[in-house]
Every structure is written in C-alpha cells, then in structure tokens.
Design a protein around this motif. Structure first.
Motif, PDB file in Angstrom:
ATOM      1  N   GLU A   1       0.835  -1.201   0.000  1.00 47.68           N
ATOM      2  CA  GLU A   1       0.000   0.000   0.000  1.00 47.68           C
ATOM      3  C   GLU A   1       0.869   1.250   0.000  1.00 47.68           C
ATOM      4  OE1 GLU A   1      -3.159   0.862   3.083  1.00 47.68           O
ATOM      5  OE2 GLU A   1      -3.397  -1.307   2.836  1.00 47.68           O
ATOM      6  N   LEU A   2       1.875   1.232   0.885  1.00 48.45           N
ATOM      7  CA  LEU A   2       2.774   2.377   0.981  1.00 48.45           C
ATOM      8  C   LEU A   2       3.541   2.560  -0.317  1.00 48.45           C
ATOM      9  CD1 LEU A   2       4.355   4.584   2.406  1.00 48.45           C
ATOM     10  CD2 LEU A   2       5.770   2.848   3.445  1.00 48.45           C
ATOM     11  N   ALA A   3       4.025   1.439  -0.879  1.00 51.16           N
ATOM     12  CA  ALA A   3       4.799   1.501  -2.115  1.00 51.16           C
ATOM     13  C   ALA A   3       3.976   2.141  -3.221  1.00 51.16           C
ATOM     14  CB  ALA A   3       5.244   0.104  -2.516  1.00 51.16           C
ATOM     15  N   LYS A   4       2.672   1.849  -3.210  1.00 48.22           N
ATOM     16  CA  LYS A   4       1.786   2.406  -4.225  1.00 48.22           C
ATOM     17  C   LYS A   4       1.543   3.893  -3.945  1.00 48.22           C
ATOM     18  CE  LYS A   4      -2.589   1.021  -5.839  1.00 48.22           C
ATOM     19  NZ  LYS A   4      -3.693   0.156  -5.452  1.00 48.22           N
ATOM     20  N   ALA A   5       1.228   4.211  -2.695  1.00 45.56           N
ATOM     21  CA  ALA A   5       0.919   5.594  -2.341  1.00 45.56           C
ATOM     22  C   ALA A   5       2.122   6.500  -2.561  1.00 45.56           C
ATOM     23  CB  ALA A   5       0.472   5.661  -0.888  1.00 45.56           C
ATOM     24  N   ALA A   6       3.318   5.971  -2.278  1.00 47.16           N
ATOM     25  CA  ALA A   6       4.512   6.799  -2.399  1.00 47.16           C
ATOM     26  C   ALA A   6       5.150   6.658  -3.771  1.00 47.16           C
ATOM     27  CB  ALA A   6       5.514   6.401  -1.319  1.00 47.16           C
ATOM     28  N   ALA A   7       4.470   5.889  -4.669  1.00 47.49           N
ATOM     29  CA  ALA A   7       4.952   5.727  -6.035  1.00 47.49           C
ATOM     30  C   ALA A   7       6.397   5.278  -6.088  1.00 47.49           C
ATOM     31  CB  ALA A   7       4.773   7.030  -6.813  1.00 47.49           C
ATOM     32  N   PHE A   8       6.692   4.188  -5.378  1.00 48.43           N
ATOM     33  CA  PHE A   8       8.019   3.584  -5.509  1.00 48.43           C
ATOM     34  C   PHE A   8       8.185   3.125  -6.952  1.00 48.43           C
ATOM     35  CE2 PHE A   8       8.571   1.928  -0.853  1.00 48.43           C
ATOM     36  CZ  PHE A   8       8.550   3.233  -0.414  1.00 48.43           C
ATOM     37  N   ARG A   9       9.433   3.101  -7.420  1.00 45.71           N
ATOM     38  CA  ARG A   9       9.615   2.634  -8.802  1.00 45.71           C
ATOM     39  C   ARG A   9       9.353   1.139  -8.885  1.00 45.71           C
ATOM     40  NH1 ARG A   9      15.039   0.711  -8.732  1.00 45.71           N
ATOM     41  NH2 ARG A   9      16.034   1.536  -6.865  1.00 45.71           N
ATOM     42  N   ASN A  10       8.848   0.732 -10.051  1.00 44.52           N
ATOM     43  CA  ASN A  10       8.395  -0.641 -10.194  1.00 44.52           C
ATOM     44  C   ASN A  10       9.556  -1.604 -10.381  1.00 44.52           C
ATOM     45  OD1 ASN A  10       6.330  -2.484 -10.265  1.00 44.52           O
ATOM     46  ND2 ASN A  10       5.089  -1.119 -11.521  1.00 44.52           N
ATOM     47  N   GLY A  11       9.568  -2.671  -9.623  1.00 41.86           N
ATOM     48  CA  GLY A  11      10.678  -3.613  -9.687  1.00 41.86           C
ATOM     49  C   GLY A  11      10.381  -4.842 -10.508  1.00 41.86           C
ATOM     50  N   ASN A  12       9.108  -5.247 -10.581  1.00 42.35           N
ATOM     51  CA  ASN A  12       8.797  -6.485 -11.295  1.00 42.35           C
ATOM     52  C   ASN A  12       7.449  -6.402 -12.023  1.00 42.35           C
ATOM     53  OD1 ASN A  12       7.347  -6.351  -9.017  1.00 42.35           O
ATOM     54  ND2 ASN A  12       7.604  -8.498  -8.434  1.00 42.35           N
ATOM     55  N   ALA A  13       7.375  -5.461 -12.999  1.00 42.26           N
ATOM     56  CA  ALA A  13       6.126  -5.283 -13.745  1.00 42.26           C
ATOM     57  C   ALA A  13       5.750  -6.553 -14.485  1.00 42.26           C
ATOM     58  CB  ALA A  13       6.266  -4.131 -14.729  1.00 42.26           C
ATOM     59  N   THR A  14       6.760  -7.350 -14.834  1.00 43.62           N
ATOM     60  CA  THR A  14       6.471  -8.569 -15.593  1.00 43.62           C
ATOM     61  C   THR A  14       5.915  -9.662 -14.680  1.00 43.62           C
ATOM     62  OG1 THR A  14       8.764  -9.169 -15.245  1.00 43.62           O
ATOM     63  CG2 THR A  14       8.201  -8.189 -17.380  1.00 43.62           C
ATOM     64  N   VAL A  15       6.291  -9.625 -13.414  1.00 36.90           N
ATOM     65  CA  VAL A  15       5.836 -10.666 -12.497  1.00 36.90           C
ATOM     66  C   VAL A  15       4.387 -10.429 -12.093  1.00 36.90           C
ATOM     67  CG1 VAL A  15       6.243 -11.725 -10.230  1.00 36.90           C
ATOM     68  CG2 VAL A  15       8.176 -11.011 -11.635  1.00 36.90           C
ATOM     69  N   LEU A  16       4.020  -9.154 -11.996  1.00 34.75           N
ATOM     70  CA  LEU A  16       2.701  -8.807 -11.460  1.00 34.75           C
ATOM     71  C   LEU A  16       1.520  -9.549 -12.086  1.00 34.75           C
ATOM     72  CD1 LEU A  16       2.932  -5.003 -10.715  1.00 34.75           C
ATOM     73  CD2 LEU A  16       2.282  -6.792  -9.122  1.00 34.75           C
ATOM     74  N   PRO A  17       1.389  -9.568 -13.414  1.00 30.50           N
ATOM     75  CA  PRO A  17       0.177 -10.167 -13.974  1.00 30.50           C
ATOM     76  C   PRO A  17       0.016 -11.649 -13.621  1.00 30.50           C
ATOM     77  CG  PRO A  17       1.337  -8.871 -15.609  1.00 30.50           C
ATOM     78  CD  PRO A  17       2.244  -9.009 -14.443  1.00 30.50           C
ATOM     79  N   GLU A  18       1.082 -12.301 -13.205  1.00 35.94           N
ATOM     80  CA  GLU A  18       0.978 -13.732 -12.913  1.00 35.94           C
ATOM     81  C   GLU A  18       0.242 -14.037 -11.614  1.00 35.94           C
ATOM     82  OE1 GLU A  18       5.340 -14.425 -14.920  1.00 35.94           O
ATOM     83  OE2 GLU A  18       4.904 -15.357 -12.990  1.00 35.94           O
ATOM     84  N   GLN A  19       0.134 -13.036 -10.732  1.00 36.84           N
ATOM     85  CA  GLN A  19      -0.469 -13.329  -9.425  1.00 36.84           C
ATOM     86  C   GLN A  19      -1.599 -12.355  -9.114  1.00 36.84           C
ATOM     87  OE1 GLN A  19       3.104 -12.618  -7.373  1.00 36.84           O
ATOM     88  NE2 GLN A  19       3.785 -14.742  -7.432  1.00 36.84           N
ATOM     89  N   PRO A  20      -2.688 -12.402  -9.864  1.00 38.73           N
ATOM     90  CA  PRO A  20      -3.756 -11.429  -9.606  1.00 38.73           C
ATOM     91  C   PRO A  20      -4.680 -11.940  -8.490  1.00 38.73           C
ATOM     92  CG  PRO A  20      -4.249 -12.719 -11.558  1.00 38.73           C
ATOM     93  CD  PRO A  20      -3.096 -13.376 -10.883  1.00 38.73           C
ATOM     94  N   ASP A  21      -4.123 -12.157  -7.299  1.00 38.88           N
ATOM     95  CA  ASP A  21      -4.943 -12.771  -6.245  1.00 38.88           C
ATOM     96  C   ASP A  21      -5.434 -11.787  -5.181  1.00 38.88           C
ATOM     97  OD1 ASP A  21      -2.235 -14.262  -4.299  1.00 38.88           O
ATOM     98  OD2 ASP A  21      -2.475 -12.327  -5.284  1.00 38.88           O
ATOM     99  N   SER A  22      -5.183 -10.514  -5.401  1.00 41.92           N
ATOM    100  CA  SER A  22      -5.719  -9.561  -4.419  1.00 41.92           C
ATOM    101  C   SER A  22      -6.187  -8.295  -5.110  1.00 41.92           C
ATOM    102  CB  SER A  22      -4.672  -9.210  -3.364  1.00 41.92           C
ATOM    103  OG  SER A  22      -3.864  -8.162  -3.832  1.00 41.92           O
ATOM    104  N   ILE A  23      -7.004  -7.544  -4.419  1.00 44.81           N
ATOM    105  CA  ILE A  23      -7.541  -6.315  -5.014  1.00 44.81           C
ATOM    106  C   ILE A  23      -6.426  -5.342  -5.312  1.00 44.81           C
ATOM    107  CG2 ILE A  23      -9.135  -4.395  -4.651  1.00 44.81           C
ATOM    108  CD1 ILE A  23     -10.435  -6.283  -2.484  1.00 44.81           C
ATOM    109  N   HIS A  24      -5.491  -5.240  -4.372  1.00 43.00           N
ATOM    110  CA  HIS A  24      -4.418  -4.271  -4.536  1.00 43.00           C
ATOM    111  C   HIS A  24      -3.593  -4.576  -5.768  1.00 43.00           C
ATOM    112  CE1 HIS A  24      -5.278  -2.340  -0.849  1.00 43.00           C
ATOM    113  NE2 HIS A  24      -5.269  -3.482  -0.216  1.00 43.00           N
ATOM    114  N   GLN A  25      -3.383  -5.876  -5.960  1.00 44.19           N
ATOM    115  CA  GLN A  25      -2.594  -6.235  -7.121  1.00 44.19           C
ATOM    116  C   GLN A  25      -3.340  -5.890  -8.401  1.00 44.19           C
ATOM    117  OE1 GLN A  25      -1.485 -10.168  -5.876  1.00 44.19           O
ATOM    118  NE2 GLN A  25       0.350  -9.920  -7.115  1.00 44.19           N
ATOM    119  N   GLY A  26      -4.638  -6.094  -8.385  1.00 47.65           N
ATOM    120  CA  GLY A  26      -5.428  -5.756  -9.556  1.00 47.65           C
ATOM    121  C   GLY A  26      -5.259  -4.298  -9.912  1.00 47.65           C
ATOM    122  N   GLU A  27      -5.310  -3.473  -8.918  1.00 47.42           N
ATOM    123  CA  GLU A  27      -5.126  -2.040  -9.162  1.00 47.42           C
ATOM    124  C   GLU A  27      -3.704  -1.735  -9.602  1.00 47.42           C
ATOM    125  OE1 GLU A  27      -8.316  -0.417  -5.843  1.00 47.42           O
ATOM    126  OE2 GLU A  27      -6.166  -0.070  -5.611  1.00 47.42           O
TER     127      GLU A  27
END
Lengths: 465, 465
Positions: free
Chosen positions: A419-445
């Motif tokens: 949540e903090l990483a999103k709010a503070a706009a941390f730079r993205n470390g694994n954009a390619t990994v993300l779509p593989e695990q859409p198991d939470s609302i936060h990840q969906g966003e």
C-alpha cells in the motif's frame, strides 16, 4: 565513599590519609577521563552525524554572531541582534524536520503574537495610565490560559507545541514592555526580523551542510525493525530444534540475532516522534513532497504486533518444560521451513523497501511458508504423538501454532508495505511478475497503473485520509 | 473540498454558488465550534489539573509582569525584567518535577556560563579591538561544539539537556554582546538575577498552587497498569470458556476489561520520562526524599513482560481454529481458577501498593493459583483428550501453558513490589502474618526490621546502586 573512615584509616593520622587520598587522585582522574574519552569515541563512531551536528551548531552561531561584529549589520538591528543568536541556539536541531518545525513555529507565532501584542497595547493605552496595566494584565492572563490549555490538545501538541509557547512569550514581551517603551511597533518589528534571520540561518546551515533527514531515519528504522524480526526467524529454527545437540557453538552466533527483536517492542514512541518531524520536511531524494509518513506508523504497528508473537516464541527457547528432542524432531522440518521462509519474506521485503522498489517478490516466500504451514497442520492432525505426555507436547505444539499465526502477521505487513509503495509511487521492480499473481484487489489495481510512473491521485487520496 | 466544482454546480451561476457556500458557512462554523467545545470539555474532564495548570501559568505571568508596572521594581532590573517573564513562560511546566528540573538547569547554566562568558570577554579584550572578535568567535565555536555533543550522552540528555542548551545560549549572549557593551559584568549579573526571579516565581506558583507531583503520577501509572492486567484476567476466564454460549451479552461488559492491557504494552517511554522528572522532586506526602523511583521502572518492565504474555492470551480469544467447547470444558475449572487468582493477586498488590502499605497478602492468591496450576498440570498429563485432533487441542493447551507462565511473571512482579516497599519504607500492613511464611530471603529480612518504621539505611543502599 572514599571519605568514610574505616578502622584502619582511623589509626593513621589525618595528614597521612590526606596524602593517600591525594596520591590516588591522579589515577582516579585518569580513569575517569579515559572512560569519558572512550564513551565520546563510541558515541561518535555509532553515529558520526552527531559530530557533524555539533560542528554545524558552532558554525551557525559563529555566522549569526557576525551581526554583532560588523557595524553595518549591527546598526540595522542594534541590541536585538541577540535574539538572532538566541534563535539559532534554540531552533537548530539534529534533523531538518525538527529544525523546520521549530523555525516555522517560532516565526509564525512571533509574527501573529507580535501583531496581537501591539493591538493589545494600543487598546490598553485608551484606558489611561492607570487603567493600562490592569487591562494588559487581563489580556496576558487570558492569552496565557487559553494558549496553555491548547497545548494539551494532542494534535496541537504534536505539531504546534513550540509555536504556542512562543506565542505566549511574544505576546507578553510586546504588550507588557509597551508600558515602559512607547516604540512597541518598532520593538515587535525588530523582534520578528531578528527571529527571521536566526531561523533562516539555522535552516540554511541545517539543510545545506550534511542535512539529516528524519524521514530517512524513520524509513530506515522501520526497515531495520523488519530485518531484526527476519534475523530472529533465521536463527530460531536452528536454535529451537538443535538446542540440545550443539548448544554452545551455535548459540554464540545466534544470540545477537535472537535478541535483536527486543528493541522493536518499545519502538512506538520514537517512530511517532520521527513521523511528526518528517511531516515538516520538503521533498528530498527519493522522498517526494507529502510522502505518506503516516503509513510508516501503520507498518511499524504491524511489525510490533509480530514482535509480540516473537516474544512469545522466544519464551519457548528458555522454557522449563521442554518437549523431548525426538518428538520435536517430528515437526522439525516443517517448522524450520516456515521459520526460514518467514525470515526470507521479511528480509526480501526489507531489502526492496529499503531501496524503495515496488515489488511483490516477498510473496513467493510467503506462499512457500504457507505450503509448509499446510504440511505442518496435516502433520499435527495425524496424531503422531499419541503415546506422549500432553504437557510435554504443548511447548512444541505452541511453537508450531505461533509460527502459523506469524505467517498471517507477515502477510499483513506485506500488504501494508505494498500500500505504501503504491501511495509513495516507488519505482516498479517487477512489472512482468505482477500479472501472474492477480490474487488480491491491490494487485489488480497495481496492474492498471503499472505504466504510470507517478500515480499522483493515489497519493492525494491516501494522505487526505 | 468545498471549492471543487461538481457538474451540477457548474450549471448554476457563480453568484448562486457563492450564495450557497455562504449560507452553508454559519452551519459549518457552528459544527466546528461545537466540536472544539466538546473536545475542550472532554480534555478538562479527563484531567481537571490541566485547567488548573493553565490558570497557574496565567497567574505566574501576571505576577512577574508586575516588575514592569511597579516603578521601584522596574528601576532595579530595567529592561532585563523581560528575562523574568521569558523564564516563567519557558520554565513553568505541568509537574513540579519538570519545573524544578528546568528551573535548576536554567539557573545553574546561566550562572556558570555567565561567569565563563565574562571571563572569555576579559581574555578577548587583551587581544585588542581587531583580535577580539576572532577570539570570541573561536570561543563561541568551541563551547557550542562541545556542549552540543555533550547533549548526545544519554545520561546528560535525561537530566541536563535543557541546562546544556542554556549554557550555550548564555555564553554566547554574554561573550558576544561584550563587544558592543562594556558593562558585561552588569549584564551577566542582571541576566542571572532576573532568571533567578523568574524561576523562583515559577517554582512558588507550581508548588504552592495545587501542585502536580509527577512522582505520584508515576506511582499511579504503575499501579493502574497492574490493575489493567488484573482486569484482563478477571474477564478472561469467562470470555474464553463461555465464548460460544452467551457471546453477545457478556462480551459487551468484558470488552473494555479485555482491551485495557493494550496501553501497558507501550507505556515504557512515558514511565521513563516520569521517573526522570520525579527524581527532581523533593520529599512530599508519603514519598520521601530519594524515593527509589528507579525501582518503579523495574516493576514497570516486569508488568510489560506480563502484558506481552497477555497479548498472546488475547490472540487465542479471536483465534480461527478453536478448541471445541466440550474439550475446553475439561480444563475450564482449573484455568478459570488460575486466571481469577492471578487477577486477585494483581489487584491485591495494586491496592496495597497504591496505599503504600507493605504486605505480602497477594502471596495467598499466588499460592492458590499455583495449587490450581499443579492440578492443571496433572490434568494435562492424564491424556484425557486422546481421541481428539491435536490441531484443535493446541489453542486450549497453549492457553493453559501461558497461564502457567503468567504465574511466574506475577511472582516476579510481587517480589519487585516487595523490594520497593522495603526500600521506600512503606508502612507495615501485616506484621503478624509475616512470620508464618518465612519462605524467601526478602521475607526473612522483612521480619528483622518490621519494628523500625523508617529503615533509612536500606533506602540509601538501594539508591546508591
């Protein structure tokens, strides 16, 4: 204690005793001096910024005292230049946030209270020479009572405590001295301008010479606390399940790892203080303007909740009634794996969080610890200890059950970090990994705005909460 | 948020919108005012001493500002009288301990630094008009660096932080202003005497008008923390073992009891602050001079250790996997008894400790809880749950095991309380009961000096530690 007279000492004369005492003096003095030198060295080595801060205070004071030495500058301010020196001593704090907070409080309070003081003086003069002191005294009393009471409001205390103090101070100074000195306006103006100069000098020195950002300290403190818990879990498995085999060799190494978590238990108030100061700081380095400092407190609280469970785990290391080693051996593999994966998850989170990278790499370890937890649960269900004494089983069973609970704790920490990483706009470390695990609302966003480098609306919404 | 334009608002003219905003204004203002009034009322009701303190600050300031109004007094101090006002604002704190500490620090630091400043000025004048500023600037730099660094020493920070700040301040003021004003000695003297007057006025008002003794607050805080744990244990037995039967009715009552312990977890820093201030306070009421405040911290730490275990117990109230009620029923009697006896022991201790009575009456409850614990252990050994699923047994078993551990915790607290009662010479509450239970070293000693009302040597020895 040295001045007390023992039976032996009483037999010798007072001169002999005095000589002995004097002879011992240089040694004592040397010992004391050496100890102070040692402590000073340690303080400096532990945090060299302390030495830098001391030099900064010296520098700022020397700078401001120039007002006195240079005639053109002195002519502008006169004796009031002293207020600039006073301001530097009081305002220049260790961190930028604290200095900014104090400086801003001091300047604003002086400005407002100075104006109000002049107003009160003007109003009071209307009452004549006799009525003036009575009216002024009434004003002073009322302002002092109201402002002092306002300092008890928790929100005011956190951010404007110093300002309220200075408000009372300035109002009294200006309104009261108006009775003897007619140039109240000049005085108020001088006071404000010298305080402005002092505060600005403090701020310039504080920000320009090796600045200490308290926000960074808070960030590091929260990360370090996670690492401390990670270290505990790394050492715990070996320590608990091999406690009887090679107790002495391994424990030396693990001891510091196992005790590190204790400071986490009592870190709440220092984190809150840091967050209060951090909110005064402007954007700097990776920390943007309106960085969500409050969310650090949430992560801190969750880490502490986990630390309370660690405290319970730690108790089982030194428990009187221990489960026999052969019984512990039956759950050893799974428990060790849960503990290790928890350690890895925490350390992975801490490491990416420290670098301010937004990644869900820790989830691999959390999932893996959950797998081990399921195995552990199945194992516990199979009643494989039927013939054993329940009282002896309890410690090991409790350890297992605590480890299961800790996984949930770590998951909550992981969510808060994301949540903090999103709010503070941390730079993205694994954009390619993300779509593989859409198991939470936060990840969906997270998927949706993984392309935008600065999701500013999120920051605004979360800060507004 | 009110100034943002929604689609509907855009359709109406700017004048209409402006009118609407203005119409809503009084309502909003009323709501805000009501909220502030409500909060203020609550703050005052929670601790009426806050209102008294505010009035005290008003009184002290009005008193000191008399210096300005009365000609004979003004002639004595002149414009420097302002320093007295300033001192009152800064020094007058909520508690006697804090005010004494600040006042003492301010007076001592002003005296020493003023003298040193005069010395530095005299030394610098030897260097001639050109060399003087350079020499003074060097002195200021060195003093500022050394004193600022000294503020980092933990022991100095705890007791003399404010003094070190004022030391830098006064040294700068006196030595630097010596460059323009030849009457340095007069200035230093004036500064010191006004600060003396201001500090004394603060102290008199603080001590004579409804004094707030921080030592008493510390005493009460430690006692209240014990009571909070006692409340938890009182409610825990019923809540855990009857959770499924009448969940809604009983939980409403017990909820506040069960949550009270949470504030104990994070009470460390406030207790330490209180103990630091309390050490400045003179003897008052039942608290003698050199009351062993440090021992309160020890009791506080032990209470917190117990609270960590309570946190673990509390987790089992809301655990996902619960032991079936019929299984829990088998250990219900013993567990409830342990919990209740722990509660009674803590409350008994808190009650006698609050009244400052030295008694070991709590030991009856501790012994009784130990008896129940032995029964519980025997019960656990009989393997009466052989057919049940181990995973489901674990929560209840862990609760039982935690309760056993908590007895030890409470025993430690009881020992620490007795130590304190002895060191602080609490009046004896049960001299007749004592000889019946000579089962510990402390009790043996307690018997010997049960006749002496004030065993002063004990106080001295323990404080010297």
């Amino acid at each position: 204690m040295e001045t007390l007279t023992s039976p032996q000492q009483q037999s010798s004369g007072p001169i002999t005793r005095g000589c002995q005492w004097f002879k011992a003096l240089p040694n004592k003095f040397c010992d004391k001096t050496m100890e102070i030198v040692r402590k000073t060295k340690k303080l400096g080595q532990d945090d060299p910024r302390r030495i830098v801060h001391s030099l900064k205070v010296g520098l700022a004071l020397t700078l401001v005292s120039l007002f006195y030495y240079f005639k053109p500058l002195y002519d502008g301010f006169g004796d009031s230049a002293m207020w600039a020196v006073l301001t530097v001593v009081v305002v220049l704090e260790f961190s930028v946030g604290a200095t900014l907070g104090k400086g801003f409080n001091r300047m604003l309070a002086t400005f407002v209270a100075g104006g109000l003081g002049v107003g009160a003086h003007c109003l009071a003069t209307l009452a004549g020479r006799k009525g003036e002191p009575i009216l002024i005294a009434t004003f002073v009393f009322i302002i002092a009572v109201i402002m002092t009471f306002m300092r008890f409001f928790p929100k005011m205390k956190a951010r404007y405590d110093y300002g309220l103090l200075i408000f009372i101070l300035t109002f009294c100074l200006v309104s009261v001295s108006g009775y003897r000195d007619d140039q109240v306006l000049k005085m108020a103006h001088e006071r404000f301008s010298t305080i402005l100069v002092g505060s600005c000098a403090s701020l310039i020195v504080c920000i320009c010479v090796c600045p200490v950002w308290i926000g960074e300290d808070l960030h590091n403190s929260v990360v370090t606390n996670m690492e401390k818990l990670g270290n505990f879990f790394q050492a715990f498995g070996d320590e608990y399940f091999e406690v009887s085999e090679e107790h002495d060799q391994s424990s030396e190494n693990n001891k510091s790892y196992l005790q590190g978590y204790r400071s986490v238990l009592t870190s709440k108030s220092s984190e809150e203080t840091m967050a209060n100061f951090a909110r005064w700081e402007p954007g700097h380095g990776p920390f943007g303007y309106r960085h969500p400092w409050k969310m650090y407190l949430k992560i801190g609280n969750l880490t502490r909740d986990c630390a309370y469970k660690v405290e319970a785990l730690n108790n089982y290391l030194n428990c009187k009634i221990q489960t026999p080693v052969e019984i512990r051996g039956k759950i050893q593999g799974q428990c060790k794996r849960v503990s290790l994966e928890c350690s890895r998850a925490l350390k992975e989170m801490a490491s990416t969080f420290r670098k301010m990278v937004r990644t869900r790499s820790a989830i691999v370890h959390i999932d893996s610890s959950k797998e081990a937890a399921e195995e552990l649960k199945t194992l516990l269900r199979t009643n494989l200890w039927e013939e054993a004494d329940l009282l002896e089983i309890i410690p090991a069973a409790s350890v297992a059950s605590l480890l299961l609970e800790i996984i949930e704790c770590i998951e909550k920490i992981s969510e808060a970090v994301n949540e903090l990483a999103k709010a503070a706009a941390f730079r993205n470390g694994n954009a390619t990994v993300l779509p593989e695990q859409p198991d939470s609302i936060h990840q969906g966003e997270a998927q949706n705005d993984s392309n935008t480098a600065m999701p500013v609306p999120h920051v605004a919404i979360i800060v507004a909460e």
